[in-house]
Design a protein around this motif. Structure first.
Motif, mmCIF file in Angstrom:
data_model
loop_
_atom_site.group_PDB
_atom_site.id
_atom_site.type_symbol
_atom_site.label_atom_id
_atom_site.label_comp_id
_atom_site.label_asym_id
_atom_site.label_seq_id
_atom_site.Cartn_x
_atom_site.Cartn_y
_atom_site.Cartn_z
ATOM 1 N N LYS A 49 0.825 -1.218 0.000
ATOM 2 C CA LYS A 49 0.000 0.000 0.000
ATOM 3 C C LYS A 49 0.859 1.268 0.000
ATOM 4 C CE LYS A 49 -4.122 -1.959 2.148
ATOM 5 N NZ LYS A 49 -4.981 -1.954 3.348
ATOM 6 N N ILE A 50 1.921 1.266 0.786
ATOM 7 C CA ILE A 50 2.816 2.431 0.842
ATOM 8 C C ILE A 50 3.440 2.692 -0.527
ATOM 9 C CG2 ILE A 50 5.037 3.230 1.771
ATOM 10 C CD1 ILE A 50 4.220 1.800 4.421
ATOM 11 N N LEU A 51 3.982 1.628 -1.136
ATOM 12 C CA LEU A 51 4.653 1.798 -2.426
ATOM 13 C C LEU A 51 3.668 2.074 -3.554
ATOM 14 C CD1 LEU A 51 7.379 -0.943 -2.047
ATOM 15 C CD2 LEU A 51 7.733 1.530 -2.109
ATOM 16 N N TYR A 52 2.497 1.452 -3.513
ATOM 17 C CA TYR A 52 1.494 1.691 -4.555
ATOM 18 C C TYR A 52 1.047 3.150 -4.526
ATOM 19 C CZ TYR A 52 -2.341 0.852 -7.755
ATOM 20 O OH TYR A 52 -3.172 0.901 -8.843
ATOM 21 N N LYS A 53 0.834 3.678 -3.345
ATOM 22 C CA LYS A 53 0.435 5.078 -3.200
ATOM 23 C C LYS A 53 1.512 6.012 -3.754
ATOM 24 C CE LYS A 53 -1.358 8.326 0.200
ATOM 25 N NZ LYS A 53 -1.692 8.563 1.618
ATOM 26 N N ALA A 54 2.769 5.570 -3.679
ATOM 27 C CA ALA A 54 3.889 6.365 -4.189
ATOM 28 C C ALA A 54 4.090 6.202 -5.692
ATOM 29 C CB ALA A 54 5.167 5.985 -3.458
ATOM 30 N N GLY A 55 3.277 5.359 -6.329
ATOM 31 C CA GLY A 55 3.374 5.207 -7.776
ATOM 32 C C GLY A 55 3.966 3.901 -8.267
ATOM 33 N N CYS A 56 4.413 3.051 -7.370
ATOM 34 C CA CYS A 56 4.974 1.760 -7.780
ATOM 35 C C CYS A 56 3.855 0.874 -8.326
ATOM 36 C CB CYS A 56 5.646 1.071 -6.600
ATOM 37 S SG CYS A 56 6.470 -0.476 -7.036
ATOM 38 N N ARG A 57 4.068 0.312 -9.520
ATOM 39 C CA ARG A 57 3.067 -0.547 -10.133
ATOM 40 C C ARG A 57 3.607 -1.926 -10.493
ATOM 41 N NH1 ARG A 57 0.792 2.961 -8.109
ATOM 42 N NH2 ARG A 57 -0.901 4.239 -8.897
ATOM 43 N N HIS A 58 4.863 -2.187 -10.158
ATOM 44 C CA HIS A 58 5.489 -3.461 -10.479
ATOM 45 C C HIS A 58 6.040 -4.075 -9.192
ATOM 46 C CE1 HIS A 58 5.064 -2.467 -14.676
ATOM 47 N NE2 HIS A 58 5.497 -1.271 -14.349
ATOM 48 N N PHE A 59 5.498 -5.239 -8.851
ATOM 49 C CA PHE A 59 5.873 -5.917 -7.619
ATOM 50 C C PHE A 59 6.293 -7.347 -7.933
ATOM 51 C CE2 PHE A 59 3.017 -2.527 -6.490
ATOM 52 C CZ PHE A 59 3.608 -1.971 -5.374
ATOM 53 N N PHE A 60 7.222 -7.853 -7.149
ATOM 54 C CA PHE A 60 7.736 -9.196 -7.340
ATOM 55 C C PHE A 60 7.448 -10.025 -6.093
ATOM 56 C CE2 PHE A 60 10.270 -6.175 -9.682
ATOM 57 C CZ PHE A 60 10.219 -6.701 -10.961
ATOM 58 N N VAL A 61 6.944 -11.224 -6.308
ATOM 59 C CA VAL A 61 6.650 -12.159 -5.225
ATOM 60 C C VAL A 61 7.305 -13.491 -5.553
ATOM 61 C CG1 VAL A 61 4.497 -11.028 -4.559
ATOM 62 C CG2 VAL A 61 4.450 -12.801 -6.292
ATOM 63 N N ALA A 62 7.317 -14.391 -4.580
ATOM 64 C CA ALA A 62 7.960 -15.689 -4.794
ATOM 65 C C ALA A 62 6.990 -16.734 -5.320
ATOM 66 C CB ALA A 62 8.601 -16.180 -3.500
ATOM 67 N N THR A 63 5.721 -16.611 -4.966
ATOM 68 C CA THR A 63 4.760 -17.642 -5.346
ATOM 69 C C THR A 63 3.461 -17.012 -5.861
ATOM 70 O OG1 THR A 63 3.711 -17.770 -3.163
ATOM 71 C CG2 THR A 63 5.651 -19.181 -3.535
ATOM 72 N N PHE A 64 2.717 -17.807 -6.587
ATOM 73 C CA PHE A 64 1.419 -17.376 -7.080
ATOM 74 C C PHE A 64 0.479 -17.089 -5.907
ATOM 75 C CE2 PHE A 64 -2.857 -18.281 -8.803
ATOM 76 C CZ PHE A 64 -2.878 -17.300 -9.787
ATOM 77 N N LYS A 65 0.589 -17.878 -4.858
ATOM 78 C CA LYS A 65 -0.253 -17.694 -3.668
ATOM 79 C C LYS A 65 -0.019 -16.295 -3.070
ATOM 80 C CE LYS A 65 -1.245 -19.516 0.903
ATOM 81 N NZ LYS A 65 -0.759 -20.284 1.995
ATOM 82 N N GLU A 66 1.233 -15.875 -2.994
ATOM 83 C CA GLU A 66 1.530 -14.526 -2.482
ATOM 84 C C GLU A 66 0.889 -13.455 -3.352
ATOM 85 O OE1 GLU A 66 5.843 -14.981 -0.268
ATOM 86 O OE2 GLU A 66 5.805 -14.341 -2.351
ATOM 87 N N ALA A 67 0.953 -13.639 -4.644
ATOM 88 C CA ALA A 67 0.360 -12.666 -5.561
ATOM 89 C C ALA A 67 -1.134 -12.554 -5.361
ATOM 90 C CB ALA A 67 0.682 -13.040 -7.000
#
Length: 70
Positions: A49-67
């Motif tokens: 939420k913090i990074l999305y509010k700052a404009g970040c739109r690309h995130f990396f996770v380890a598993t599909f479940k996390e996503a």
């Protein structure tokens, strides 16, 4: 039994500064954030939420479940 007594304190202003700085110098590529493993214990939803509010739109996770959870 192993017990934990360490405390990790994260300054979210520094987190935002670092993201914005890296995004500003990555002119020929996209900047993103790795939030796998519960954002390394910081709380994946909170950091997302913090990074999305700052404009970040690309995130990396380890598993599909996390996503899906995020």
């Amino acid at each position: 039994m192993i017990t934990s007594s360490a405390v990790l304190e994260i300054n979210t202003n520094n987190l935002l500064y670092n993201y914005k700085y890296l995004a500003s110098i990555s002119t020929s590529s996209l900047a993103g954030a790795t939030i796998k493993a519960n954002a390394y214990g910081l709380g994946d939803i909170k950091i997302f939420k913090i990074l999305y509010k700052a404009g970040c739109r690309h995130f990396f996770v380890a598993t599909f479940k996390e996503a899906i959870e995020i």
